[in-house]
Motif scaffolding. Structure first.
Motif, short mmCIF file in Angstrom:
data_model
loop_
_atom_site.label_atom_id
_atom_site.label_comp_id
_atom_site.label_asym_id
_atom_site.label_seq_id
_atom_site.Cartn_x
_atom_site.Cartn_y
_atom_site.Cartn_z
N SER A 51 32.41 51.40 34.04
CA SER A 51 32.20 50.05 33.49
C SER A 51 32.50 49.61 32.37
O SER A 51 31.68 50.00 31.72
N LYS A 77 36.63 43.30 35.89
CA LYS A 77 35.21 42.83 36.15
C LYS A 77 35.31 41.63 35.29
O LYS A 77 35.59 41.48 34.26
N ARG A 78 34.53 40.50 36.06
CA ARG A 78 34.39 39.39 35.20
C ARG A 78 32.75 39.26 34.89
O ARG A 78 32.63 38.25 34.30
N GLY A 79 32.01 40.07 35.27
CA GLY A 79 30.52 39.94 34.71
C GLY A 79 29.68 41.05 35.38
O GLY A 79 30.18 42.02 36.08
N VAL A 80 28.31 40.64 35.28
CA VAL A 80 27.34 41.70 35.83
C VAL A 80 26.39 40.94 36.43
O VAL A 80 25.89 39.88 36.06
N TRP A 92 23.57 36.30 36.78
CA TRP A 92 24.77 36.64 36.59
C TRP A 92 25.12 36.59 35.03
O TRP A 92 24.85 35.37 34.35
N THR A 108 37.88 38.74 31.09
CA THR A 108 37.75 39.76 31.98
C THR A 108 37.81 41.08 31.14
O THR A 108 38.31 41.04 30.22
N GLN A 111 37.19 47.88 35.20
CA GLN A 111 36.11 49.24 35.54
C GLN A 111 37.19 50.31 35.81
O GLN A 111 38.42 50.00 36.48
N ASN A 211 34.28 37.49 42.43
CA ASN A 211 33.69 38.70 41.46
C ASN A 211 33.77 39.86 42.34
O ASN A 211 32.59 40.82 42.01
N SER A 214 33.40 43.15 40.11
CA SER A 214 32.42 43.07 39.19
C SER A 214 31.34 44.13 39.38
O SER A 214 31.14 44.73 40.41
N THR A 215 30.34 44.36 38.33
CA THR A 215 29.29 45.30 38.39
C THR A 215 28.12 44.60 39.01
O THR A 215 27.83 43.47 38.74
#
Ligand SMILES: Cc1cc2nc3c(=O)[nH]c(=O)nc-3n(C[C@H](O)[C@H](O)[C@H](O)COP(=O)(O)OP(=O)(O)OC[C@H]3O[C@@H](n4cnc5c(N)ncnc54)[C@H](O)[C@@H]3O)c2cc1C
Length: 419
Positions: A51, A77-80, A92, A108, A111, A211, A214-215
């Motif tokens: 990530s 990936k847009r976020g966690v 978030w 963005t 991953q 999302n 995302s992570t």
């Protein structure tokens, strides 16, 4: 991949061709220097750490890899998302970019499958002129207290000496210069004894679009957590981190322990993995947290995991490797011009230690004071936390970010970490 042998001393012998080593080579080439990468593995090779943070995208752009990253089909990936044990304890953190006027905007990153990503970096360094030898660095050459090269062992068992004006240790957790007694030992004080079990699975339920790439972090209790990182439309990297001791069961295979551990961490993880099937080997790594001080000196510099790694929870590892490589290239370039003066390497050590301290404030606050962290990330300091998670940690005034100061003071007052 072409393998070349050096004729005469190289400017910098780089031990290890992972993200730190390959990107250091790319930066040195751009400065007109002659780097040699010694890598013991055949690439592509498996590596954990998929990530990326937001700033990685900018650093990869600087290395001329923007088109590759956009075209490779890596999940966006847009976020966690961080899920606590109850549905209310969830927050978030978006990936955000920073505009020239200081405003932040949604951004963005990716991953990545590390076999593919790392091979692309190394191949690019070689294509642009880095020398590359497949072999293992087994010793250091010294003249007095100055490091001046490495001894390598090649696949057929032969050893030879490579002279270099400087050696950059980019050997990751292997910690080459530490093993050779040039620096170290590794300080593990205050770092928990943890073990991570990880594998790739199919059939895991993901976050809803947009999302879905995302992570997701699943919090269990202190130092007990799991991650899910989408690797393509079907396959997800899943890891479970537990205090060592919980998993010291020699009578069970790693796959059995992994399957059992899925049910130990968090109800949301249990729900999402009900129909999941393991589709790769299960890997384990333990005791991966350490700190080595004095990681620069006459003729040597450490970059990336070779001198420090704390905790993978917020995915700073590749960012740190790429960013330290950028700073190390500048430092080495200046030092090679005037090797009697240590200031460039000292400046590097100071800049990377400052950033690593901020990473440590964040991670320690998350573990020691989870409710305080939740409040900062979800309510009072969302922008500051997004700034840090995006990886903008290397400005001189990073410690002036208000949330950084609050975390530092809290940790110092409670005796959890010196200010
Ligand atoms: C459980 C876990 C999960 C993680 N998850 C993430 C994540 O999601 N995102 C993230 O950004 N980071 C993550 N990380 C961290 C990330 O994997 C590392 O920080 C990153 O790979 C560091 O890059 P590096 O180039 O310093 O080292 P590496 O990537 O480890 O590269 C070192 C290279 O050196 C070579 N080498 C070693 N010794 C020698 C020798 N003697 N001679 C020649 N070659 C040698 C090795 O073969 C290797 O290719 C995670 C780490 C762990 C432990």
């Amino acid at each position: 991949m072409t393998t070349l042998s050096p004729d005469g001393p190289v400017d910098v012998a780089i031990v290890g061709g992972g993200p730190a080593g390959a990107s250091l080579a790319l930066r040195l080439l751009a400065l007109g220097r002659r780097p040699l990468i010694v890598e013991k593995e055949d690439f592509p090779r498996y590596h954990i750490g998929e990530s990326l943070t937001g700033e990685c995208a900018n650093l990869l752009d600087e290395l001329g890899l923007g088109d590759f990253m956009h075209g490779a089909g890596f999940p966006v990936k847009r976020g966690v998302m961080v899920s606590g044990a109850s549905a209310t304890a969830q927050f978030w953190v978006p990936v955000e970019g920073l505009a020239g006027d200081g405003t932040r905007f949604p951004a963005t990153t990716w991953q990545v499958r590390r076999d593919e990503f790392d091979a692309k970096l190394l191949d690019t360094a070689v294509e642009r002129g880095a020398l590359h030898i497949k072999g293992e660095c087994v010793d250091v050459l010294r003249e007095g207290n100055r490091v001046c090269g490495v001894t390598i062992r090649e696949a057929d068992g032969t050893t030879r000496n490579i002279e270099a004006r400087a050696v950059a240790d980019c050997s990751g957790q292997h910690g080459f210069l530490c093993r050779k007694g040039v620096i170290g030992p590794k300080d593990r004080t205050g770092y928990e004894n943890q073990v991570a079990l990880f594998a790739q699975v199919k059939g895991m339920r993901r976050d809803p679009e947009p999302n879905d790439g995302s992570t997701h972090i699943f919090y269990g209790r202190r130092h007990h957590w799991a991650w899910s990182i989408p690797l393509d439309d079907e396959v997800t990297s899943v890891g479970i981190v537990l205090p060592k001791g919980k998993l010291d069961r020699n009578d069970r295979s790693k796959a059995e322990q992994f399957a059992e551990s899925l049910s130990l961490v968090n109800p949301e993880l249990i729900a999402r993995t009900q129909h999941a099937e393991i589709v790769s080997d299960v890997h384990a790594i333990s005791n991966y947290s350490y700190h080595v001080r004095d990681f620069t000196g006459p003729g040597f510099i450490c970059v990336g995991d070779s001198h420090r790694f704390l905790d993978p929870i917020f995915s700073f590892g590749v960012l740190i490797a790429l960013q330290e490589a950028k700073l190390a290239a500048t430092a080495l370039n200046r030092w090679l011009d005037a090797p009697a003066k240590m200031a460039p390497l000292d400046d590097y050590a100071e800049a990377v230690s400052r950033a690593q301290a901020v990473v440590e404030y964040v991670i320690r606050t998350f573990w020691e004071f989870p409710l305080v962290f939740l409040r900062l990330a979800h309510f009072s300091h969302r922008g500051d936390i997004a700034e840090i998670f995006s990886g903008r940690l290397y400005s001189e005034n990073v410690r002036d970010i208000e949330a950084v100061g609050l975390m530092r003071d809290l940790l110092a007052k409670s005796g959890k970490m010196a200010a």
